[in-house]
Design a protein around this motif. Structure first.
Motif, PDB file in Angstrom:
ATOM      1  N   MET A   1       0.824  -1.208   0.000  1.00 10.02           N
ATOM      2  CA  MET A   1       0.000   0.000   0.000  1.00 10.02           C
ATOM      3  C   MET A   1       0.859   1.259   0.000  1.00 10.02           C
ATOM      4  SD  MET A   1      -3.145  -0.527  -0.404  1.00 10.02           S
ATOM      5  CE  MET A   1      -3.376   1.218  -0.326  1.00 10.02           C
ATOM      6  N   ALA A   2       1.976   1.233   0.727  1.00 15.83           N
ATOM      7  CA  ALA A   2       2.835   2.414   0.768  1.00 15.83           C
ATOM      8  C   ALA A   2       3.406   2.720  -0.615  1.00 15.83           C
ATOM      9  CB  ALA A   2       3.966   2.212   1.778  1.00 15.83           C
ATOM     10  N   ARG A   3       3.848   1.682  -1.325  1.00 18.78           N
ATOM     11  CA  ARG A   3       4.402   1.883  -2.663  1.00 18.78           C
ATOM     12  C   ARG A   3       3.334   2.387  -3.631  1.00 18.78           C
ATOM     13  NH1 ARG A   3       4.870  -1.735  -6.818  1.00 18.78           N
ATOM     14  NH2 ARG A   3       4.250  -3.432  -5.441  1.00 18.78           N
ATOM     15  N   LEU A   4       2.147   1.794  -3.543  1.00 20.85           N
ATOM     16  CA  LEU A   4       1.053   2.198  -4.420  1.00 20.85           C
ATOM     17  C   LEU A   4       0.614   3.634  -4.125  1.00 20.85           C
ATOM     18  CD1 LEU A   4      -1.098   1.440  -6.537  1.00 20.85           C
ATOM     19  CD2 LEU A   4      -2.508   0.613  -4.662  1.00 20.85           C
ATOM     20  N   ALA A   5       0.494   3.968  -2.839  1.00 17.67           N
ATOM     21  CA  ALA A   5       0.088   5.323  -2.476  1.00 17.67           C
ATOM     22  C   ALA A   5       1.121   6.346  -2.931  1.00 17.67           C
ATOM     23  CB  ALA A   5      -0.114   5.411  -0.959  1.00 17.67           C
ATOM     24  N   ALA A   6       2.406   6.002  -2.805  1.00 18.56           N
ATOM     25  CA  ALA A   6       3.463   6.923  -3.232  1.00 18.56           C
ATOM     26  C   ALA A   6       3.413   7.148  -4.743  1.00 18.56           C
ATOM     27  CB  ALA A   6       4.826   6.372  -2.826  1.00 18.56           C
ATOM     28  N   ALA A   7       3.168   6.068  -5.502  1.00 16.06           N
ATOM     29  CA  ALA A   7       3.090   6.201  -6.954  1.00 16.06           C
ATOM     30  C   ALA A   7       1.879   7.027  -7.364  1.00 16.06           C
ATOM     31  CB  ALA A   7       3.030   4.823  -7.604  1.00 16.06           C
ATOM     32  N   SER A   8       0.746   6.821  -6.695  1.00 13.46           N
ATOM     33  CA  SER A   8      -0.448   7.605  -7.004  1.00 13.46           C
ATOM     34  C   SER A   8      -0.238   9.071  -6.653  1.00 13.46           C
ATOM     35  CB  SER A   8      -1.652   7.057  -6.235  1.00 13.46           C
ATOM     36  OG  SER A   8      -1.964   5.753  -6.660  1.00 13.46           O
ATOM     37  N   LEU A   9       0.399   9.324  -5.516  1.00 17.17           N
ATOM     38  CA  LEU A   9       0.688  10.697  -5.106  1.00 17.17           C
ATOM     39  C   LEU A   9       1.591  11.384  -6.138  1.00 17.17           C
ATOM     40  CD1 LEU A   9       1.741  11.808  -1.536  1.00 17.17           C
ATOM     41  CD2 LEU A   9       2.957  12.635  -3.518  1.00 17.17           C
ATOM     42  N   ALA A  10       2.639  10.679  -6.566  1.00 16.74           N
ATOM     43  CA  ALA A  10       3.561  11.276  -7.533  1.00 16.74           C
ATOM     44  C   ALA A  10       2.842  11.589  -8.845  1.00 16.74           C
ATOM     45  CB  ALA A  10       4.731  10.322  -7.786  1.00 16.74           C
ATOM     46  N   GLY A  11       1.973  10.684  -9.269  1.00 13.05           N
ATOM     47  CA  GLY A  11       1.255  10.900 -10.517  1.00 13.05           C
ATOM     48  C   GLY A  11       0.329  12.099 -10.460  1.00 13.05           C
ATOM     49  N   THR A  12      -0.445  12.211  -9.385  1.00 12.53           N
ATOM     50  CA  THR A  12      -1.356  13.361  -9.278  1.00 12.53           C
ATOM     51  C   THR A  12      -0.561  14.656  -9.111  1.00 12.53           C
ATOM     52  OG1 THR A  12      -1.602  12.938  -6.893  1.00 12.53           O
ATOM     53  CG2 THR A  12      -3.309  12.063  -8.336  1.00 12.53           C
ATOM     54  N   ALA A  13       0.585  14.593  -8.447  1.00 15.22           N
ATOM     55  CA  ALA A  13       1.417  15.792  -8.305  1.00 15.22           C
ATOM     56  C   ALA A  13       1.864  16.294  -9.669  1.00 15.22           C
ATOM     57  CB  ALA A  13       2.630  15.498  -7.422  1.00 15.22           C
ATOM     58  N   ILE A  14       2.265  15.385 -10.547  1.00 18.86           N
ATOM     59  CA  ILE A  14       2.738  15.778 -11.874  1.00 18.86           C
ATOM     60  C   ILE A  14       1.590  16.333 -12.706  1.00 18.86           C
ATOM     61  CG2 ILE A  14       3.686  14.878 -14.035  1.00 18.86           C
ATOM     62  CD1 ILE A  14       5.250  12.849 -12.224  1.00 18.86           C
ATOM     63  N   GLU A  15       0.448  15.645 -12.696  1.00 15.12           N
ATOM     64  CA  GLU A  15      -0.701  16.114 -13.480  1.00 15.12           C
ATOM     65  C   GLU A  15      -1.140  17.502 -13.023  1.00 15.12           C
ATOM     66  OE1 GLU A  15      -2.797  14.692 -15.865  1.00 15.12           O
ATOM     67  OE2 GLU A  15      -2.492  12.526 -15.798  1.00 15.12           O
ATOM     68  N   PHE A  16      -1.215  17.709 -11.723  1.00 16.38           N
ATOM     69  CA  PHE A  16      -1.698  18.995 -11.230  1.00 16.38           C
ATOM     70  C   PHE A  16      -0.623  20.073 -11.288  1.00 16.38           C
ATOM     71  CE2 PHE A  16      -5.171  16.409  -9.823  1.00 16.38           C
ATOM     72  CZ  PHE A  16      -6.258  17.265  -9.920  1.00 16.38           C
ATOM     73  N   TYR A  17       0.629  19.699 -11.321  1.00 12.10           N
ATOM     74  CA  TYR A  17       1.678  20.675 -11.635  1.00 12.10           C
ATOM     75  C   TYR A  17       1.364  21.318 -12.985  1.00 12.10           C
ATOM     76  CZ  TYR A  17       6.091  22.389 -13.538  1.00 12.10           C
ATOM     77  OH  TYR A  17       7.055  23.164 -14.135  1.00 12.10           O
ATOM     78  N   ASP A  18       1.042  20.477 -13.968  1.00 13.80           N
ATOM     79  CA  ASP A  18       0.719  20.984 -15.295  1.00 13.80           C
ATOM     80  C   ASP A  18      -0.478  21.935 -15.241  1.00 13.80           C
ATOM     81  OD1 ASP A  18       2.684  19.228 -16.041  1.00 13.80           O
ATOM     82  OD2 ASP A  18       1.343  17.774 -16.967  1.00 13.80           O
ATOM     83  N   PHE A  19      -1.506  21.532 -14.533  1.00 15.37           N
ATOM     84  CA  PHE A  19      -2.739  22.312 -14.473  1.00 15.37           C
ATOM     85  C   PHE A  19      -2.536  23.636 -13.750  1.00 15.37           C
ATOM     86  CE2 PHE A  19      -7.347  22.834 -13.488  1.00 15.37           C
ATOM     87  CZ  PHE A  19      -7.845  22.565 -14.757  1.00 15.37           C
ATOM     88  N   PHE A  20      -1.793  23.612 -12.641  1.00 11.51           N
ATOM     89  CA  PHE A  20      -1.592  24.816 -11.832  1.00 11.51           C
ATOM     90  C   PHE A  20      -0.610  25.795 -12.472  1.00 11.51           C
ATOM     91  CE2 PHE A  20      -2.748  22.069  -7.978  1.00 11.51           C
ATOM     92  CZ  PHE A  20      -4.068  22.451  -8.053  1.00 11.51           C
ATOM     93  N   ALA A  21       0.362  25.287 -13.214  1.00 15.30           N
ATOM     94  CA  ALA A  21       1.307  26.189 -13.871  1.00 15.30           C
ATOM     95  C   ALA A  21       0.553  27.156 -14.780  1.00 15.30           C
ATOM     96  CB  ALA A  21       2.338  25.392 -14.669  1.00 15.30           C
ATOM     97  N   TYR A  22      -0.473  26.661 -15.432  1.00 13.03           N
ATOM     98  CA  TYR A  22      -1.260  27.523 -16.312  1.00 13.03           C
ATOM     99  C   TYR A  22      -2.016  28.575 -15.502  1.00 13.03           C
ATOM    100  CZ  TYR A  22      -4.115  28.925 -20.272  1.00 13.03           C
ATOM    101  OH  TYR A  22      -4.713  29.660 -21.269  1.00 13.03           O
ATOM    102  N   GLY A  23      -2.577  28.188 -14.359  1.00  8.17           N
ATOM    103  CA  GLY A  23      -3.323  29.137 -13.546  1.00  8.17           C
ATOM    104  C   GLY A  23      -2.464  30.290 -13.072  1.00  8.17           C
ATOM    105  N   THR A  24      -1.237  29.993 -12.655  1.00  7.71           N
ATOM    106  CA  THR A  24      -0.343  31.049 -12.195  1.00  7.71           C
ATOM    107  C   THR A  24       0.083  31.953 -13.346  1.00  7.71           C
ATOM    108  OG1 THR A  24       0.481  29.542 -10.496  1.00  7.71           O
ATOM    109  CG2 THR A  24       1.779  31.506 -10.924  1.00  7.71           C
ATOM    110  N   ALA A  25       0.368  31.338 -14.490  1.00  7.06           N
ATOM    111  CA  ALA A  25       0.722  32.139 -15.653  1.00  7.06           C
ATOM    112  C   ALA A  25      -0.436  33.037 -16.081  1.00  7.06           C
ATOM    113  CB  ALA A  25       1.144  31.231 -16.807  1.00  7.06           C
TER     114      ALA A  25
END
Length: 436
Positions: A1-25
């Motif tokens: 579960m720890a490995r799976l949760a870490a992978a899911s966290l990393a994935g959502t972090a990357i996706e929302f990095y993309d989304f939020f970068a646009y909002g700040t710009a």
């Protein structure tokens, strides 16, 4: 579960990095670069309108990727959505400005923002379900809360990059090429995310459905026919979270820099500190959802929002960094009281055969109601010399709407007197029976 949760966290972090970068710009530079013939107010509103297109596309992404997740598995959806979002984000960094190609510039921006929204619309459902369906029933809230930390990390990465560039470059350099760097960096992050996601195993609940021949053949039709009321209630309930988050992270950045004259690095610093508090408190709020229930946490978050919006605006109006941070941080704690438990609550509300579609559509429709409109409405009503009480009134009204929606939803948390077996909660909602 720890490995799976870490992978899911990393994935959502990357996706929302993309989304939020646009909002700040959009808040800092897109108006004058892509809408230079507009007045400053109209340019900001136009930039926020392209920002809103991403939210309008998110439910469409749910309609595209959700049925794929219910028919073919959660894992393929994660890979496809990350690839789409990453490519669209990198492309934003290469779009010429209005001075170079004229009206084609904002049109390209609009198309790429739409593709970003499609990808993010498919991301959340797959990431959350993969974690929730692996997790033990009485710890589902805690483990499912880890993907909800990802947006905070993505926001801090995107805005930290913008802050460093803004502080280290001259204004001319930042407007010329500096704002593009966070979009180019998305390519590296997307590559790392794809590597992580291709190594994940499929959800045991989906494998069970596949082995038993119980996968939905037309999940979207099933959701529309049998779960429409649940979709509307969850969308209305989630609207306040989006409204508060984007009022703090996007609208307040424009208001603070343009109306109050606060330096943009100071505003970004205050907002980022509040989001850091949000990310740190997410696992605790998710754990409280396991202990006290999903619905009580959502109701408490809505009530806190109702109480806090006018004080938050008053603190923002001072222009003092410690007071602005206090206003933002308390608002973010109210927000995370709801959104930390949603990743367990929504999957438990929908039956397994259609939950990738139903949960994702409800979640992203809430984004349209709360996230797409908030920066535009708040910017329009906050012009003038006095405090922007209209923004506080708008956010309070959205919070009351969400409070009513959550009040109509049942509790789903497994307890000693309630079987942890997942049962659809929509049937009791439709027939008026007590929820299982």
């Amino acid at each position: 579960m720890a490995r799976l949760a870490a992978a899911s966290l990393a994935g959502t972090a990357i996706e929302f990095y993309d989304f939020f970068a646009y909002g700040t710009a959009a808040a800092l530079v897109l108006g004058p670069l892509f809408f230079p013939t507009f007045s400053p107010l109209a340019g900001t509103l136009a930039a926020f309108s392209t920002f809103a297109v991403g939210f309008l596309a998110r439910p469409l992404g749910s309609l595209l990727f959700g049925p794929l997740g219910d028919r073919h598995g959660r894992r393929p959806v994660l890979v496809a959505s990350l690839l789409l979002t990453g490519l669209a984000t990198v492309a934003v960094g290469f779009v010429p400005t209005y001075d170079s190609i004229g009206i084609a510039a904002p049109v390209l921006l609009l198309v790429l923002r739409f593709l970003q929204g499609l990808g993010v619309g498919g991301e959340w459902g797959g990431a959350v379900l993969l974690t929730a369906e692996h997790a033990p029933a009485r710890r589902r809230g805690l483990w499912s809360g880890f993907p909800q930390v990802g947006p905070s990390i993505g926001f801090l990465l995107a805005n930290g990059t913008m802050l460093a560039l803004s502080a280290g470059l001259s204004d001319a350099e930042f407007r010329s090429w500096g704002w593009r760097v966070p979009f180019w960096a998305a390519g590296v992050l997307a590559g790392a995310g794809l590597l992580l996601r291709t190594r994940l195993t499929e959800s045991p609940r989906f494998r069970e459905l596949a082995e038993q021949g119980e996968r939905a053949t037309a999940p979207l039709a099933e959701v529309v026919r049998g779960h429409w009321r649940l979709v509307l209630l969850t969308a209305g309930g989630l609207a306040v979270g989006y409204a508060v988050f984007y009022a703090v992270t996007t609208w307040s950045l424009v208001y603070g820099t343009e109306e109050l004259g606060v330096d943009r690095t100071v505003m970004l610093g205050c907002i980022m500190a509040a989001v850091a508090v949000l990310g740190a408190m997410t696992p605790l709020a998710a754990h409280l959802g396991d202990r006290f229930g999903r619905r009580p946490m959502c109701l408490a978050g809505c009530a806190a929002t109702v109480v806090w919006m006018f004080p938050m605006i008053a603190l923002l109006r001072t222009g003092e960094p410690p007071l602005m941070f206090l206003g933002f941080a308390v608002a973010m704690l109210a927000f995370i009281s709801m959104f930390a438990v949603i990743s367990a609550y929504l999957p438990e509300l929908y039956e397994a055969r259609v939950r990738c579609t139903g949960a994702a559509v409800g979640y992203n429709l809430g984004g349209v109601l709360g996230g797409a409109l908030t920066p535009v409405v708040a910017t329009a009503v906050s012009r003038g010399d006095g405090p922007p009480w209209g923004v506080a009134g708008y956010l309070t009204a959205v919070a009351l709407l969400s409070l009513g929606c959550f009040a109509l939803l049942p509790e789903t948390r497994p307890t000693a007197d309630r079987s942890p077996e997942e049962r659809p909660a929509v049937r009791p909602l439709e027939t008026g029976e007590a929820p299982a």
